[in-house]
Design an enzyme around this catalytic site. Sequence first.
Site, PDB file in Angstrom:
ATOM      1  N   SER A  96      58.905  10.731  10.825  1.00  6.23           N
ATOM      2  CA  SER A  96      60.227  11.266  11.184  1.00  6.23           C
ATOM      3  C   SER A  96      60.985  10.264  12.035  1.00  6.23           C
ATOM      4  O   SER A  96      60.574   9.924  13.147  1.00  6.23           O
ATOM      5  CB  SER A  96      60.080  12.576  11.949  1.00  6.23           C
ATOM      6  OG  SER A  96      61.317  12.893  12.542  1.00  6.23           O
ATOM      7  N   HIS A 114      61.151  10.866   6.679  1.00  6.75           N
ATOM      8  CA  HIS A 114      61.696  12.177   7.042  1.00  6.75           C
ATOM      9  C   HIS A 114      62.920  12.000   7.943  1.00  6.75           C
ATOM     10  O   HIS A 114      62.852  11.347   8.978  1.00  6.75           O
ATOM     11  CB  HIS A 114      60.594  12.957   7.773  1.00  6.75           C
ATOM     12  CG  HIS A 114      60.920  14.382   8.083  1.00  6.75           C
ATOM     13  ND1 HIS A 114      60.709  15.413   7.189  1.00  6.75           N
ATOM     14  CD2 HIS A 114      61.418  14.961   9.208  1.00  6.75           C
ATOM     15  CE1 HIS A 114      61.054  16.559   7.754  1.00  6.75           C
ATOM     16  NE2 HIS A 114      61.500  16.312   8.980  1.00  6.75           N
ATOM     17  N   ASP A 129      65.952  13.990  10.052  1.00  8.59           N
ATOM     18  CA  ASP A 129      66.308  15.286  10.645  1.00  8.59           C
ATOM     19  C   ASP A 129      67.795  15.359  10.948  1.00  8.59           C
ATOM     20  O   ASP A 129      68.293  14.623  11.801  1.00  8.59           O
ATOM     21  CB  ASP A 129      65.512  15.482  11.940  1.00  8.59           C
ATOM     22  CG  ASP A 129      64.029  15.648  11.667  1.00  8.59           C
ATOM     23  OD1 ASP A 129      63.655  16.666  11.070  1.00  8.59           O
ATOM     24  OD2 ASP A 129      63.252  14.736  12.031  1.00  8.59           O
ATOM     25  N   MET A 141      70.803  17.790  12.343  1.00  9.55           N
ATOM     26  CA  MET A 141      71.005  19.010  13.161  1.00  9.55           C
ATOM     27  C   MET A 141      72.490  19.226  13.392  1.00  9.55           C
ATOM     28  O   MET A 141      73.263  18.260  13.400  1.00  9.55           O
ATOM     29  CB  MET A 141      70.311  18.853  14.509  1.00  9.55           C
ATOM     30  CG  MET A 141      68.844  18.502  14.417  1.00  9.55           C
ATOM     31  SD  MET A 141      68.150  18.281  16.068  1.00  9.55           S
ATOM     32  CE  MET A 141      66.552  17.575  15.648  1.00  9.55           C
ATOM     33  N   HIS A 191      65.598  16.824   6.088  1.00 13.06           N
ATOM     34  CA  HIS A 191      65.367  18.138   6.695  1.00 13.06           C
ATOM     35  C   HIS A 191      66.645  18.592   7.390  1.00 13.06           C
ATOM     36  O   HIS A 191      67.017  18.047   8.427  1.00 13.06           O
ATOM     37  CB  HIS A 191      64.194  18.012   7.678  1.00 13.06           C
ATOM     38  CG  HIS A 191      63.877  19.256   8.438  1.00 13.06           C
ATOM     39  ND1 HIS A 191      63.089  19.250   9.574  1.00 13.06           N
ATOM     40  CD2 HIS A 191      64.214  20.561   8.229  1.00 13.06           C
ATOM     41  CE1 HIS A 191      62.966  20.486  10.027  1.00 13.06           C
ATOM     42  NE2 HIS A 191      63.651  21.296   9.243  1.00 13.06           N
ATOM     43  N   MET A 199      68.588  21.013   9.518  1.00 12.00           N
ATOM     44  CA  MET A 199      68.535  22.119  10.493  1.00 12.00           C
ATOM     45  C   MET A 199      69.969  22.525  10.790  1.00 12.00           C
ATOM     46  O   MET A 199      70.499  22.315  11.882  1.00 12.00           O
ATOM     47  CB  MET A 199      67.797  21.647  11.752  1.00 12.00           C
ATOM     48  CG  MET A 199      66.296  21.544  11.534  1.00 12.00           C
ATOM     49  SD  MET A 199      65.488  20.520  12.773  1.00 12.00           S
ATOM     50  CE  MET A 199      65.657  18.934  11.975  1.00 12.00           C
ATOM     51  N   MET A 224      57.367  24.666   9.825  1.00  8.48           N
ATOM     52  CA  MET A 224      57.577  24.109  11.160  1.00  8.48           C
ATOM     53  C   MET A 224      56.395  24.521  12.042  1.00  8.48           C
ATOM     54  O   MET A 224      56.073  25.706  12.145  1.00  8.48           O
ATOM     55  CB  MET A 224      58.874  24.638  11.783  1.00  8.48           C
ATOM     56  CG  MET A 224      60.162  24.119  11.161  1.00  8.48           C
ATOM     57  SD  MET A 224      60.286  22.320  11.030  1.00  8.48           S
ATOM     58  CE  MET A 224      60.089  21.797  12.729  1.00  8.48           C
ATOM     59  N   ASP A 260      55.557  20.030   9.946  1.00  7.99           N
ATOM     60  CA  ASP A 260      56.441  19.239  10.807  1.00  7.99           C
ATOM     61  C   ASP A 260      56.380  19.743  12.249  1.00  7.99           C
ATOM     62  O   ASP A 260      56.758  20.880  12.521  1.00  7.99           O
ATOM     63  CB  ASP A 260      57.874  19.376  10.248  1.00  7.99           C
ATOM     64  CG  ASP A 260      58.890  18.518  10.962  1.00  7.99           C
ATOM     65  OD1 ASP A 260      58.517  17.726  11.840  1.00  7.99           O
ATOM     66  OD2 ASP A 260      60.090  18.658  10.598  1.00  7.99           O
TER      67      ASP A 260
HETATM   68  C1  DX5 Z   1      61.923  18.657  14.985  1.00  6.58           C
HETATM   69  C2  DX5 Z   1      61.965  17.816  13.747  1.00  6.58           C
HETATM   70  C3  DX5 Z   1      60.780  16.968  13.555  1.00  6.58           C
HETATM   71  C4  DX5 Z   1      60.463  16.023  14.684  1.00  6.58           C
HETATM   72  C5  DX5 Z   1      58.977  16.075  14.850  1.00  6.58           C
HETATM   73  O1  DX5 Z   1      62.835  19.674  14.902  1.00  6.58           O
HETATM   74  O2  DX5 Z   1      62.124  18.617  12.587  1.00  6.58           O
HETATM   75  O3  DX5 Z   1      60.812  16.292  12.298  1.00  6.58           O
HETATM   76  O4  DX5 Z   1      60.865  14.697  14.495  1.00  6.58           O
HETATM   77  O5  DX5 Z   1      58.634  15.340  15.969  1.00  6.58           O
HETATM   78  P1  DX5 Z   1      57.136  15.234  16.500  1.00  6.58           P
HETATM   79  O6  DX5 Z   1      56.302  14.664  15.400  1.00  6.58           O
HETATM   80  O7  DX5 Z   1      57.291  14.323  17.681  1.00  6.58           O
HETATM   81  O8  DX5 Z   1      56.718  16.631  16.898  1.00  6.58           O
HETATM   82 ZN    ZN Z   2      61.897  17.612  10.621  1.00  9.31          ZN
END
Ligand code: DX5
Ligand code: ZN
Length: 214
Positions: free
Chosen positions: A6, A31, A33, A35, A64, A66, A135, A173
């Site tokens: 990620s 990956h 993210d 948001m 991903h 969010m 998650m 994740d």
């Molecule tokens: C959190 C993200 C993850 C995040 C995970 O909301 O969806 O992808 O990067 O981070 P770690 O591996 O540090 O928990």
């Molecule tokens: Zn993620």
Amino acid sequence: MLVSPSLLSADFGNLQADVQRMNNTEADMLHIDIMDGVFVPNISMGFPVLKAIQKHATKPLDVHLMIVEPQKYISQVRDCGAEIMNIHQEACIHLHRTVQEIKAAGMKAAVTLNPSTPVETLTDIVAELDMVLLMSVNPGFGGQKFIPNTLNKVARLRKLIKETGSTALIEIDGGVNLETGRQLADAGADILVAGSFVFNATDPAAVIKELKNL
Ligand code: DX5
Ligand code: ZN
């Protein structure tokens, strides 16, 4: 085990370097993210940054989202080069329609579940999915602690996938490291996302290799 590092824990001041660093590892995908500050209490990166990542990445992009109303952004996500579009079940009223639209746009469709959302909510759609992302922390931030009940959810999802004849892969994740990764492998996970564990390591490529060998 498949591994999807990620980029949330990468150096945002020098993303190109970290993307290229990932190109030279055994990672199976990358990956990303996204948001919106509404679905989750944080804002990370948006589509212009995703597009910039695509320019340098040689790994397939596992995006991903969010965000609320992800159905509004399907063509934009596709045009940014996403191979997999991950949307949250909790953010979609017409999940079936949105999944069909993602596939019609030429991407793989994945549905993500928050820690408190039961896997059984996917009973009537899992056969249509390419991937389910569970998650294992509450979404929004890297570096959080793994929620152990995820192991139970992986086992139940594995059973549901079998019963419905689905070919969906199970991705996890949040809070993944060698210890939780081992437990997830035993429970039946196919893909591990890892952010802080990879990017805070002195040798990210070696960490990815270790996760792959689980
Ligand atoms: C959190 C993200 C993850 C995040 C995970 O909301 O969806 O992808 O990067 O981070 P770690 O591996 O540090 O928990
Ligand atoms: Zn993620």
